[in-house]
Design a protein around this motif. Structure first.
Motif, PDB file in Angstrom:
ATOM      1  N   ALA A   1     -14.976   6.892  24.301  1.00  0.00           N
ATOM      2  CA  ALA A   1     -13.932   6.089  23.650  1.00  0.00           C
ATOM      3  C   ALA A   1     -13.692   6.612  22.237  1.00  0.00           C
ATOM      4  O   ALA A   1     -12.553   6.709  21.787  1.00  0.00           O
ATOM      5  CB  ALA A   1     -14.338   4.626  23.626  1.00  0.00           C
ATOM      6  N   TYR A   2     -14.778   6.968  21.541  1.00  0.00           N
ATOM      7  CA  TYR A   2     -14.637   7.540  20.198  1.00  0.00           C
ATOM      8  C   TYR A   2     -13.875   8.862  20.250  1.00  0.00           C
ATOM      9  O   TYR A   2     -13.050   9.153  19.401  1.00  0.00           O
ATOM     10  CB  TYR A   2     -16.011   7.787  19.567  1.00  0.00           C
ATOM     11  N   GLN A   3     -14.187   9.655  21.253  1.00  0.00           N
ATOM     12  CA  GLN A   3     -13.499  10.952  21.378  1.00  0.00           C
ATOM     13  C   GLN A   3     -12.001  10.764  21.538  1.00  0.00           C
ATOM     14  O   GLN A   3     -11.201  11.458  20.935  1.00  0.00           O
ATOM     15  CB  GLN A   3     -14.012  11.696  22.605  1.00  0.00           C
ATOM     16  N   LYS A   4     -11.653   9.807  22.387  1.00  0.00           N
ATOM     17  CA  LYS A   4     -10.239   9.506  22.609  1.00  0.00           C
ATOM     18  C   LYS A   4      -9.591   9.069  21.304  1.00  0.00           C
ATOM     19  O   LYS A   4      -8.507   9.505  20.946  1.00  0.00           O
ATOM     20  CB  LYS A   4     -10.113   8.353  23.604  1.00  0.00           C
ATOM     21  N   LEU A   5     -10.307   8.179  20.613  1.00  0.00           N
ATOM     22  CA  LEU A   5      -9.790   7.652  19.360  1.00  0.00           C
ATOM     23  C   LEU A   5      -9.627   8.789  18.350  1.00  0.00           C
ATOM     24  O   LEU A   5      -8.616   8.889  17.660  1.00  0.00           O
ATOM     25  CB  LEU A   5     -10.772   6.593  18.839  1.00  0.00           C
ATOM     26  N   TYR A   6     -10.639   9.639  18.295  1.00  0.00           N
ATOM     27  CA  TYR A   6     -10.596  10.753  17.349  1.00  0.00           C
ATOM     28  C   TYR A   6      -9.396  11.659  17.626  1.00  0.00           C
ATOM     29  O   TYR A   6      -8.640  12.001  16.727  1.00  0.00           O
ATOM     30  CB  TYR A   6     -11.898  11.566  17.433  1.00  0.00           C
ATOM     31  N   SER A   7      -9.204  12.017  18.904  1.00  0.00           N
ATOM     32  CA  SER A   7      -8.124  12.966  19.167  1.00  0.00           C
ATOM     33  C   SER A   7      -6.764  12.290  19.040  1.00  0.00           C
ATOM     34  O   SER A   7      -5.777  12.924  18.699  1.00  0.00           O
ATOM     35  CB  SER A   7      -8.303  13.662  20.514  1.00  0.00           C
TER      36      SER A   7
END
Lengths: 526, 571
Positions: free
Chosen positions: B492-498
């Motif tokens: 979820a963090y990765q999605k948010l980051y990108s």
């Protein structure tokens, strides 16, 4: 045939349809191709586009048997895939370009493919059925070619220079839905909101209309301006017929010199274009190719292929019914053949009888099987409509006109929005003229957010968990605009707020207010 | 008495490029076949250049000037067959049907109890196996002629046909004057990365965004460069059909450990490193002795505890990219041989200089804490050994190592400890952090491992300081205690980051995202980025307040959680 156009034609957009079941033997690969645009591309190039597509469909099935290749993203091009019918694929290749505004949402492009195919099917039935009827493929090719070319030429935008004899030069441009169209949804219906009283009038009109053919079960659709008022068709058929009506039948469509697709009508001056070819030129070559290969004139229409998407072919007759000679003219030479369409769900052929009074367009669909003496029978029904329904039509038109808020009727000041009801395939959006006031950055932010949401939705589709995605995303972009997306129980609401203050809470409040006021609280958190 | 083993390479062409004299300048542009590993067993001073894969044992006298010489890489491929049948310990490669959203994989509640096993698994599979096709995430490295170099699952040799298919796709698109980046099919993404003659491909149905997967391929490539340097390209120039697999022999464990870290290490997508929380004075003491060493000709000196930095120092103007630190620590930690004895190994830092080898002196002080001294000189082993002894003496004298041990036990910031009272906030939090970091209290450790989440439904946060290239991540609280839950949160963090760092129009300023799992808040400013996770039912207004408090808290304790004054290390 200008050399220049031939060499640049491949640079803009390519669109092909091919059948994986055909041309399996070496040397027969060309047989796969049912349609290719631009048709004047060398066959080797056409085959390489199809070869790559086919290769990746096979490759991706290794890991994802349930859903093969949907898109190839390369540095310079996007290849968008759509499996229109089992083993019949449509692939659109669009060129990316930094200087122009070639930024697309893949799903929006795929919906264009879906729309082309659905409309084709409405007029001619499935491609597979055509291929079965004529295994040489000639029948399908001779139908697909003019149909899609007519569709594409509606995507064409004449440049102002065209008026002064630049016609032979590369001056025409093809418009595809770009990020500027992120507050529109192709493949949905836009509804007119009607009051209770008017709704009762409309219902009574529908009853009268559909009883004009006696006991024959008819269908009808009523539009006011470009908005749907009533339909008795299945959802899929509604979308197809609505799409066609808005492009070719409504007063707007009849009056506009060059017909254009609805999402291009306003604000299109800033839409993305693919330049570098002229349809007329590429057409001349391919018409030869496709017609010479049409060796079986045994189809429905013999050598004559109807072109329902051709521009300016519909006009209003004296009796108020719209007529076209696209479907041919009767042997007598005076009466135009009544158009027919296929219903998707029942696979039933229907006569298409549109009637227009001021801004009201009524479409009556009569089963072909129920009318024995063709044109005579149809005109009998038409007479019945005029006799029985004229008064009611007058009344409904009056009622609807009174309540009509104009083209900005659904504008909500301060908001730029798109509301989609996925279950009913209905959308409502800010008027295009208002959307053009948004900054490019804001539109890009929403476009990318929609791309993310599209991915989430497609994941859900393949996860088979059955649930519906509930999602809320609020993004404050670099230019301080808020891009908001909310998914709730099959409904989607997208919004751009440019003048909201800095806080997330303020933007959320504005969103909630909109949801409560205009969506019956569908997006309000419990 | 010293023994040393020299692994001879199967490729003579490469070997012939080796400089027989290690006293000369480091190999700048010649491909060094594999790492030199020189190890010294503790205590008796004998130097043992150790290689378990050695094809032939060669005695080398290391007491002379010709000390370290080349050897095959010391990792062992032997571990690869272990665990093939053990799917229970798999934390990230379940066959799709096996995934259990609640994280109860075969009854394993907390995957920490079932440690991840290094090395390649499922070697018996190939592209014809259903199980192989259903793996959630594949990584492939191949050469531009289609020769397999690395596959996460299955035997590379058996995958030659599949590898050729990947190559065909890439070159087909390339022949059309384009470059393929991504193919999407249903829930699957096929991500391509072309690095000269090296092709990298990821096939995944993990929902990670394209940008993350591409970043992971970049790291995988970086890891390969770290082992071989970019001069490997020359081999392909000379012979396009060059077979690279022997060069990477035994490094499966390094790649698999990196791939594993994509699931749990935020450094892989944040491009920042994290520090072990320590009292300011303790870190200062460590930094001082490292600086001392750096002044004596060491390019970089890093003291690390697992993947967390205790302190690091670089020579003037030399800067270390967080990605290089990640790849280096992964290389060292995943290779068993570094743990057993002090080592001297050639490595390349891809962000620092992808063409040249540096030499890394590695020594473990205890099971988690290790010192890395990097130099450009291939004959600096004894100098670095002396440096290490100096460092060790100081660290022991100033209790740094025991502080490190305690910090490891106590863990980092806990959302439960977030100061609630806004008024004496800075004082309170400071006191709390002092208490947590400096008091010797085992009870404290036990009680805080069962966190219940912070105020207003705060479950977790990551704070990234942009100036420092560092991040701090809170410990996991109970709502996200299982490994599955943690992995899902990272995704979820990765999605948010990108999403926040959209390359076209980003970075965005704020994002709030709520789904059935979490309410996530992200805040990007010029100074920092905050990623915070809340209960999905959390109140938005309260969540915003809490985020402000987290930022304040981090600022209050920044001297303990960040390495300060390491300015030469930010690009």
């Amino acid at each position: 045939m200008g050399l220049a156009s031939a060499s640049t034609a491949c640079e803009g957009m390519q669109l092909c349809i091919f059948d994986l079941r055909r041309g399996q033997n070496e040397g027969q690969e060309l047989d796969k191709i049912l349609f290719f645009f631009p048709a004047d591309l060398p066959f080797s190039t056409q085959l390489s586009v199809i070869g790559l597509s086919e290769g990746l469909i096979t490759f991706t099935r290794i890991f994802s048997p349930e859903a093969a290749c949907e898109v190839i993203e390369a540095e310079r091009h996007s290849h968008v895939f759509y499996e229109a019918e089992t083993d019949i694929w449509m692939v659109m290749v669009v060129e990316k370009s930094k200087e122009s505004e070639a930024i697309w949402r893949i799903d929006a492009l795929r919906k264009v493919l879906k729309e082309v195919h659905s409309l084709f099917r409405m007029f001619y039935g499935s491609i597979r059925a055509m291929l079965e009827k004529d295994p040489s493929g000639g029948l399908s090719r001779s139908h697909l070619y003019p149909f899609i070319m007519d569709y594409l030429s509606a995507l064409q935008k004449r440049s102002p220079l065209d008026n002064c004899c630049w016609d032979l030069l590369v001056g025409k441009k093809l418009w595809l839905p770009s990020f500027r169209d992120c507050l529109k949804e192709c493949g949905t219906v836009q509804m007119l909101t009607v009051g209770r009283e008017a709704a009762i009038e409309v219902q009574s009109l529908v009853r009268v209309l559909e009883s004009c053919a006696g006991n024959t079960p008819c269908h009808s659709m009523i539009l006011f301006h470009d908005l749907l008022v009533s339909t008795t068709l299945s959802p899929d058929d509604t979308i197809n017929l609505f799409t066609y009506a808005v492009r070719r039948l409504t007063p707007n469509a009849l009056s506009s010199g060059v017909s254009s697709w609805s999402y291009l009508r306003r604000g299109s001056t800033s839409s993305h274009f693919v330049s570098g070819f002229t349809l007329a030129q590429s057409g001349s070559v391919s018409e030869q190719i496709y017609h010479s290969s049409d060796t079986s004139p045994s189809g429905d229409n013999g050598n004559h292929v109807t072109r329902p998407l051709q521009h300016g072919k519909w006009s209003k007759g004296k009796d108020g019914f719209l007529v076209t000679d696209t479907w041919g003219v009767d042997v007598g030479g005076m009466v135009c053949t009544t158009p027919t369409i296929w219903l998707q769900q029942t696979e039933e052929a229907m006569y298409l009888c549109p009637y227009q009074y001021k801004n009201l367009t009524l479409i009556l669909l009569i089963p072909v099987s129920s009318i024995l003496n063709r044109e005579e029978g149809v005109s009998l029904v038409k007479r019945q409509v005029i006799e029985n329904a004229s008064l009611k039509i007058l009344k409904v038109e009056e009622k609807l006109s009174k309540g009509w808020g104009g083209e900005n009727a659904y504008h909500v000041s301060g908001y730029r929005y798109l509301l989609i009801d996925g279950d009913r395939n209905i959308s409502r959006a800010s008027p295009p003229g208002k959307v053009t006031t948004l900054a490019k950055e804001s539109l890009l932010a929403l476009n990318n957010l929609r791309e993310e949401v599209d991915l989430e939705k497609s994941r859900l589709k393949y996860d088979n968990t059955g649930g519906e995605k509930d999602l809320e995303v609020c993004i404050r972009a670099k230019n301080n605009a808020w891009a908001i997306a909310r998914l709730n129980r099959g409904k989607e609401l997208y919004m751009v707020l440019e003048k909201a203050s800095e806080t997330l809470l303020y933007a959320s409040d504005a969103f909630e207010k909109f949801s409560n006021r205009y969506c019956n609280g569908a997006f309000t958190l419990d | 008495m010293s023994t040393s083993s020299l692994s001879t390479s199967s490729d003579d062409e490469l070997n012939s490029n080796r400089n027989p004299n290690p006293n000369t300048k480091p190999i700048d542009d010649e491909l060094s076949l594999a790492s030199i590993t020189l190890t010294e067993s503790n205590g008796n001073g004998s130097v043992n250049v150790n290689d378990q894969n050695a094809c032939g044992q060669v005695e080398v006298d290391v007491e002379g000037p010709s000390s370290p010489t080349s050897s095959g890489y010391a990792g062992e491929r032997g571990s690869s067959s272990e665990g093939t049948s053990n799917s229970r310990i798999d934390d990230d490669d379940e066959i799709r049907e096996v995934i259990n959203d609640d994280g109860f994989v075969d009854g394993v509640r907390d995957a920490r109890a079932a440690p991840w096993m290094p090395g390649k698994r499922h070697v018996d599979e190939d592209d014809a196996s259903i199980s192989w096709r259903k793996r959630k995430k594949h990584f492939f490295i191949l050469s531009h002629s289609g020769k397999p170099i690395y596959s996460r699952y299955g035997d590379e040799h058996k995958l030659a046909g599949f590898s050729a298919t990947l190559q065909a796709i890439i070159s087909f698109v390339e022949n059309g004057g384009d470059r393929v980046k991504l193919v999407r099919a249903g829930n699957h993404q096929v991500v391509f990365l072309v690095k000269g003659p090296i092709y990298l491909v990821c096939i995944s149905c993990t929902e990670e965004p394209y940008e993350s997967l591409r970043g992971q391929l970049e790291l995988l490539y970086g890891q390969m460069i770290l082992i071989l340097t970019k001069s490997v390209n020359r081999c392909f120039e000379k012979n396009p059909k060059f077979d690279m697999t022997p060069l990477l022999g035994g490094t499966d464990v390094v790649f698999s450990s990196l791939v594993h870290s994509f699931n749990w290490n935020p450094a892989t997508f944040l491009h920042a490193y994290t520090c072990l929380p320590l009292a300011y004075a303790t870190r200062q003491a460590a930094g001082a002795v490292l600086q001392d060493v750096a002044d004596s000709g060491v390019l970089f000196a890093l003291l690390m505890c697992k993947y967390k930095v205790v302190s690091l120092v670089g020579a003037q103007k030399a800067s270390l990219h967080p990605d290089d630190m990640l790849l280096l620590s992964n290389f060292v930690m995943s290779s068993e041989s570094f743990r057993t004895s002090e080592s001297f190994s050639p490595i390349c830092l891809p962000r620092y200089n992808p063409m040249a080898f540096l030499y890394a002196y590695v020594h473990y002080f205890d099971v988690d804490t290790y010192l890395m001294l990097l130099t450009t000189s291939s004959d600096a082993f004894y100098h670095l050994k002396d440096c290490r002894i100096r460092v060790e003496t100081v660290l022991l004298k100033s209790n740094v190592l025991s502080e490190v041990q305690r910090s490891m036990l106590e863990g980092g910031m806990r959302v439960e400890d977030l100061p609630v009272d806004p008024l004496p906030r800075s004082y309170m939090s400071h006191r709390l952090s002092q208490h947590r970091l400096l008091t010797d209290s085992p009870e404290r450790f036990r009680e805080s491992t069962v966190g219940i989440g912070g105020p207003a439904g705060l479950w977790h946060f990551i704070y990234r300081s942009i100036y420092l290239d560092q991040y701090v991540s809170s410990e996991f609280s109970s709502p996200i205690s299982s490994h599955q839950q943690q992995k899902r949160l990272y995704r979820a963090y990765q999605k948010l980051y990108s999403s926040m760092h959209d390359k076209g129009i980003g970075p965005h300023k704020t994002q709030f995202r709520r789904d059935e799992n979490y309410a996530l808040l992200c805040w990007v400013t010029q100074d920092f980025e905050l990623y915070a996770t809340f209960d999905p039912l959390a109140d938005k207004a309260l969540a915003i307040k809490i985020c402000n408090r987290v930022c304040q808290w981090v600022k209050d304790v920044e001297n303990e959680i960040f390495l300060q004054g390491a300015s030469p290390f930010s690009w």
